[in-house]
Design a protein around this motif. Structure first.
Motif, PDB file in Angstrom:
ATOM      1  N   THR A  16       0.825  -1.217   0.000  1.00  0.00           N
ATOM      2  CA  THR A  16       0.000   0.000   0.000  1.00  0.00           C
ATOM      3  C   THR A  16       0.861   1.269   0.000  1.00  0.00           C
ATOM      4  OG1 THR A  16      -0.138   0.048   2.401  1.00  0.00           O
ATOM      5  CG2 THR A  16      -1.878  -1.150   1.273  1.00  0.00           C
ATOM      6  N   ALA A  19       3.032   2.328   2.241  1.00  0.00           N
ATOM      7  CA  ALA A  19       2.821   2.948   3.541  1.00  0.00           C
ATOM      8  C   ALA A  19       4.098   3.565   4.104  1.00  0.00           C
ATOM      9  CB  ALA A  19       2.241   1.925   4.518  1.00  0.00           C
ATOM     10  N   ASP A  38     -10.902  -0.894  13.167  1.00  0.00           N
ATOM     11  CA  ASP A  38     -11.392   0.075  12.195  1.00  0.00           C
ATOM     12  C   ASP A  38     -10.407   1.240  12.169  1.00  0.00           C
ATOM     13  OD1 ASP A  38     -11.861   1.509  14.492  1.00  0.00           O
ATOM     14  OD2 ASP A  38     -14.038   1.307  14.439  1.00  0.00           O
ATOM     15  N   GLU A  39     -10.678   2.184  11.285  1.00  0.00           N
ATOM     16  CA  GLU A  39      -9.726   3.269  11.092  1.00  0.00           C
ATOM     17  C   GLU A  39      -9.449   4.020  12.396  1.00  0.00           C
ATOM     18  OE1 GLU A  39     -10.499   5.994   7.865  1.00  0.00           O
ATOM     19  OE2 GLU A  39      -9.117   7.470   8.723  1.00  0.00           O
ATOM     20  N   ARG A  59      -5.842   4.512  14.164  1.00  0.00           N
ATOM     21  CA  ARG A  59      -5.258   5.856  14.332  1.00  0.00           C
ATOM     22  C   ARG A  59      -4.955   6.130  15.808  1.00  0.00           C
ATOM     23  NH1 ARG A  59      -5.006   9.287   9.917  1.00  0.00           N
ATOM     24  NH2 ARG A  59      -6.101   8.501   8.088  1.00  0.00           N
ATOM     25  N   GLN A 101      -2.359   8.135   5.734  1.00  0.00           N
ATOM     26  CA  GLN A 101      -3.477   7.422   5.119  1.00  0.00           C
ATOM     27  C   GLN A 101      -3.088   5.992   4.715  1.00  0.00           C
ATOM     28  OE1 GLN A 101      -6.564   8.409   5.177  1.00  0.00           O
ATOM     29  NE2 GLN A 101      -7.139   6.441   4.274  1.00  0.00           N
ATOM     30  N   GLN A 102      -1.956   5.860   4.029  1.00  0.00           N
ATOM     31  CA  GLN A 102      -1.587   4.528   3.546  1.00  0.00           C
ATOM     32  C   GLN A 102      -1.108   3.617   4.682  1.00  0.00           C
ATOM     33  OE1 GLN A 102      -0.438   7.350   1.369  1.00  0.00           O
ATOM     34  NE2 GLN A 102       0.015   6.320  -0.582  1.00  0.00           N
ATOM     35  N   VAL A 147      -2.500   3.581   7.655  1.00  0.00           N
ATOM     36  CA  VAL A 147      -3.754   3.033   8.192  1.00  0.00           C
ATOM     37  C   VAL A 147      -4.283   1.941   7.262  1.00  0.00           C
ATOM     38  CG1 VAL A 147      -6.140   3.590   8.800  1.00  0.00           C
ATOM     39  CG2 VAL A 147      -4.300   5.175   9.413  1.00  0.00           C
ATOM     40  N   GLU A 148      -4.221   2.211   5.951  1.00  0.00           N
ATOM     41  CA  GLU A 148      -4.700   1.204   4.975  1.00  0.00           C
ATOM     42  C   GLU A 148      -3.904  -0.092   5.098  1.00  0.00           C
ATOM     43  OE1 GLU A 148      -4.554   3.067   1.109  1.00  0.00           O
ATOM     44  OE2 GLU A 148      -6.053   4.557   1.726  1.00  0.00           O
ATOM     45  N   ALA A 149      -2.599   0.038   5.269  1.00  0.00           N
ATOM     46  CA  ALA A 149      -1.742  -1.150   5.371  1.00  0.00           C
ATOM     47  C   ALA A 149      -2.128  -1.983   6.590  1.00  0.00           C
ATOM     48  CB  ALA A 149      -0.274  -0.729   5.471  1.00  0.00           C
ATOM     49  N   LEU A 172      -4.993  -2.028   8.188  1.00  0.00           N
ATOM     50  CA  LEU A 172      -6.312  -2.643   7.994  1.00  0.00           C
ATOM     51  C   LEU A 172      -6.228  -3.808   7.012  1.00  0.00           C
ATOM     52  CD1 LEU A 172      -8.560   0.564   7.964  1.00  0.00           C
ATOM     53  CD2 LEU A 172      -8.349  -1.141   9.800  1.00  0.00           C
ATOM     54  N   LEU A 173      -5.380  -3.683   6.000  1.00  0.00           N
ATOM     55  CA  LEU A 173      -5.195  -4.763   5.035  1.00  0.00           C
ATOM     56  C   LEU A 173      -4.607  -6.001   5.730  1.00  0.00           C
ATOM     57  CD1 LEU A 173      -5.164  -5.803   2.088  1.00  0.00           C
ATOM     58  CD2 LEU A 173      -2.877  -4.797   1.856  1.00  0.00           C
TER      59      LEU A 173
END
Lengths: 161, 293
Positions: A97, A99, A124-125, A129, A143-144, A146-148, A150-151
């Motif tokens: 992602t 990150a 969750d986000e 965070r 942002q990335q 957090v995405e990483a 969650l992934l």
């Protein structure tokens, strides 16, 4: 004032004679030569030096090395399977992602978030965070990252099912 | 950015700690979680000749139920352990509210309950929480033990009534009133930073919805946590709504003198604290209502 210490990092015991004022972050980098742990602010604000003490994320720059005796430390080197080996699923997600940019904060972020991902708690986000609020990154805007996380958590949940 | 040299002692019992403190007096500092002290050493803002590391004094790491419905927290208990303690946050929900705002998870894993209280930073949450809930701080020296009401424990910025040879051993928090709600509100420039201002509220309601009792403590309004007694009396007997909360908040900050620095001057901080009192009162009252309905 010097003292002999015996400190276990990633399952290896390091026996050294050190000044009692030596910070844990300096022991890890200069004595154990594990330079994956980075030192940023050196007063407990940026989170770059985060390692795990008995599985819990702590700042290694505001702890004395000698205080780690009798505990088990883990650093970022414990995540991947060797230098050229397979990445830890969390590292793999960071890679995919995008990150990280300069990567200076990454080791601290990985060591901060790994226990939460491994706990299997539904994430969750907001939760991610909150858990990463103590880690500063000047490149990504988070942002990335957090995405990483969650992934990686989603993949772990799938694998468990 | 490295600590200056010091002599280190790592005792394993309270008795040993007290002997060391008696011997070294004001040359010695107690090292608990180190989350404030080690940064001060790294900056060379503190240069103690002797450090007494209490991390091996395991008898100080405990949370226990008190017969009066309250809890007793040993000085060395990690903040994260209190936060995760069902017993602690059920019996004193304000602790849960406050601990979530203490720095970051990594700091709370290492930082101790007693350390934060003994450090007496006026912008720290735990001192405010123990003042709001009428806790008692127990300190011990070789001469014996003193039990000090939280409201009398803090003297000024980073200063408490503890003598050089005294060790903070525990904090006892009494039961909170029945049908009460709690809230801890603060405003910080970044999440986890020291707040510019904040407030803790413990509100109990009567069955008709009016306020039976209120405790209000202010963060960052002066050089110690401040109990806003007049504002508390002003809301008792009245329903807590937007008007009464705003009035109490105005009254709470009336005679306070927050510090001025580059992050905000005294006037601005006073307004921040006022807004936090208002929010905390309304939130605590809302939670009290939810609990009793």
């Amino acid at each position: 004032m010097k003292q002999e210490v015996s400190i276990s990092i990633n399952g290896t015991v390091y026996e050294r004679t050190i000044d009692v004022r030596m910070l844990l972050s300096d022991f890890i980098r200069h004595e154990a030569r594990l330079t994956g742990t980075h030192v940023g602010c050196e007063h407990g604000v940026c989170g770059a030096c985060t390692v795990q003490l008995d599985g819990e994320p702590v700042r290694s720059c505001i702890m004395l090395a000698i205080q780690a005796e009798g505990h088990e430390l883990r650093t970022v080197e414990s995540l991947a399977n060797g230098v050229d080996g397979e990445l830890h699923p969390l590292q793999q997600a960071f890679h995919e992602t995008h990150a990280l940019q300069c990567g200076y904060c990454t080791a601290g972020i990985l060591m901060s978030i790994e226990p939460l991902v491994e706990s299997g708690e539904p994430l969750d986000e907001e939760r991610v965070r909150e858990a990463l609020s103590g880690n500063l990154c000047r490149c990504t805007g988070y942002q990335q990252i957090v995405e990483a996380v969650l992934l990686a958590a989603a993949r772990r949940a799938e694998a468990v099912e | 950015m490295k600590p200056p040299p010091f002599e280190l002692h790592r005792p394993t019992s309270v008795e040993e700690v007290l002997s060391l403190l008696a011997e070294h007096g004001d040359d010695a500092k107690v090292l608990a979680g180190g989350q404030s002290l080690i940064p001060l050493l790294n900056f060379r803002l503190a240069r103690p000749e002797v450090l007494v590391d209490i991390n091996r004094v395991t008898e100080l790491d405990r949370i226990s139920a008190s017969p009066d419905g309250g809890i007793s927290i040993g000085a060395l208990t990690r903040q994260a352990a209190v936060e995760a303690s069902e017993l602690a946050v059920t019996r004193n929900p304000l602790l849960g509210d406050a601990l979530r705002l203490v720095a970051h998870p990594q700091i709370r894993n290492r930082g101790t309950f007693g350390g934060s209280v003994a450090h007496a930073d006026p912008a720290a949450e735990l001192p405010v929480a123990i003042v709001a809930t009428d806790a008692t701080v127990s300190v011990r020296s070789r001469g014996g033990e003193r039990r000090i009401p939280a409201g009398e424990f803090f003297v000024s910025h980073l200063t408490t009534v503890m003598a050089d040879d005294e060790l903070l051993v525990s904090v006892d928090l009494p039961a909170v009133p029945e049908r009460c709600g709690t809230a801890f509100e603060e405003f910080a420039r970044r999440s986890g930073d020291y707040a510019l201002g904040g407030a803790a509220a413990v509100v109990a309601l009567r069955s008709d919805g009016s306020c039976a009792s209120a405790a209000l403590a202010l963060l960052g309004a002066g050089d110690v946590p401040i109990r806003a007694r007049e504002a508390e009396s002003a809301v008792v007997g009245r329903p807590i709504d937007a008007a009464s909360a705003a009035e109490a908040a105005r009254q709470a900050v009336r005679d306070t003198s927050p510090i001025s620095n580059m992050h905000g001057d005294a006037d601005y901080r006073r307004r921040v604290v006022e807004a936090m009192v208002e929010r905390a009162l309304l939130k605590a009252a809302g939670r009290a209502e939810a609990r009793s309905s």
